[in-house]
Design an enzyme around this catalytic site. Sequence first.
Site, PDB file in Angstrom:
ATOM      1  N   GLU A  32      25.908  52.504  20.875  1.00  0.00           N
ATOM      2  CA  GLU A  32      25.624  52.808  19.464  1.00  0.00           C
ATOM      3  C   GLU A  32      24.141  52.603  19.182  1.00  0.00           C
ATOM      4  OE1 GLU A  32      29.950  51.661  17.493  1.00  0.00           O
ATOM      5  OE2 GLU A  32      28.447  50.114  17.661  1.00  0.00           O
ATOM      6  N   ASP A  38      28.182  56.283  11.532  1.00  0.00           N
ATOM      7  CA  ASP A  38      28.946  55.217  12.195  1.00  0.00           C
ATOM      8  C   ASP A  38      29.323  54.133  11.184  1.00  0.00           C
ATOM      9  OD1 ASP A  38      30.161  53.748  14.177  1.00  0.00           O
ATOM     10  OD2 ASP A  38      28.365  53.464  15.396  1.00  0.00           O
TER      11      ASP A  38
HETATM   12  O1  LIG Z   1      30.316  48.687  15.658  1.00  0.00           O
HETATM   13  C1  LIG Z   1      31.398  49.177  15.787  1.00  0.00           C
HETATM   14  C2  LIG Z   1      32.046  49.370  17.097  1.00  0.00           C
HETATM   15  O2  LIG Z   1      31.277  48.815  18.128  1.00  0.00           O
HETATM   16  C3  LIG Z   1      32.144  49.628  14.579  1.00  0.00           C
HETATM   17  O3  LIG Z   1      31.411  50.597  13.928  1.00  0.00           O
HETATM   18  C4  LIG Z   1      32.365  48.464  13.685  1.00  0.00           C
HETATM   19  O4  LIG Z   1      33.051  47.474  14.425  1.00  0.00           O
HETATM   20  C5  LIG Z   1      33.174  48.847  12.443  1.00  0.00           C
HETATM   21  O5  LIG Z   1      34.474  49.127  12.835  1.00  0.00           O
HETATM   22  P1  LIG Z   1      35.570  49.650  11.807  1.00  0.00           P
HETATM   23  O6  LIG Z   1      35.077  50.929  11.261  1.00  0.00           O
HETATM   24  O7  LIG Z   1      36.804  49.796  12.671  1.00  0.00           O
HETATM   25  O8  LIG Z   1      35.737  48.604  10.744  1.00  0.00           O
END
Ligand SMILES: O=C(CO)[C@H](O)[C@H](O)COP(=O)(O)O
Length: 259
Positions: free
Chosen positions: A130, A108
């Site tokens: 998450e 993630d």
């Molecule tokens: O925590 C999250 C979603 O809830 C995302 O992983 C975080 O916001 C990073 O986002 P991105 O990869 O678009 O920069």
Amino acid sequence: MEAGLLVPSSPSSSSLSSPPPVILTQDELKKIAAYKAVEYVESGMVLGLGTGSTAKHAVDRIGELLRQGKLKNIVGIPTSKKTHEQAVSLGIPLSDLDSYPVVDLAIDGADEVDPCLNLVKGRGGSLLREKMVEGACKKFIVIVDESKMVEYVGGSGLAMPVEIIPFCWKFTASRLKKLFEDSGCVAKLRTFGEKDEPFVTDNGNYIVDLYFKKSIGDLKAASDAILQLAGVVEHGMFIDMATTVIVAGELGITVKNKK
Ligand SMILES: O=C(CO)[C@H](O)[C@H](O)COP(=O)(O)O
């Protein structure tokens, strides 16, 4: 730590001048980190599928490798409705934590990563699912471009999200603000659209974004204080959860492992 240069070397030793450096976009860096993380995926794994623009690249890549037959028998556990839809469109078999309470690996993105690999997540609004999925995994690989690295949690000056129930949200927001008065905290309900309607999470809740003027200090103490407030569901600090962070930058990929 591993590092690999992203900038290609000169194609010909006979050329006198070096080619101009390739400037990668933030999205290209995100993709590089995502593809690197997918190298850790093995057939037969139960996989936590993250949410956001970086995690999207990882999910796309997993779908591609499944299609090519290079990965087999994967079970994905999506962390949001959006990722669920993406995985379905790619033909990735899906399940949930009820059926698979132990997840082999989750991949993630994050909004902030501090030097101890503590994270801020949830600017995409999916922090609760998450945290549930990534808290259940044996290995949690975080993928970021270098802009996400901070000296301390809150150090980017951007939001630290807290998911709260909609009931009397102003009351909960003001209690959250009060907890961090010494750090110059500002608490804002997350809204969207022209009418500034409250953003509603996949779980039917609201999000209050906390902004800090300075460090909030002990993260565990801050976490406990937030979670003690009735009305709070979860916060976006992921303390001591990441096992590996893959950072893609202009000079290459850095893999940071938890000590
Ligand atoms: O925590 C999250 C979603 O809830 C995302 O992983 C975080 O916001 C990073 O986002 P991105 O990869 O678009 O920069």
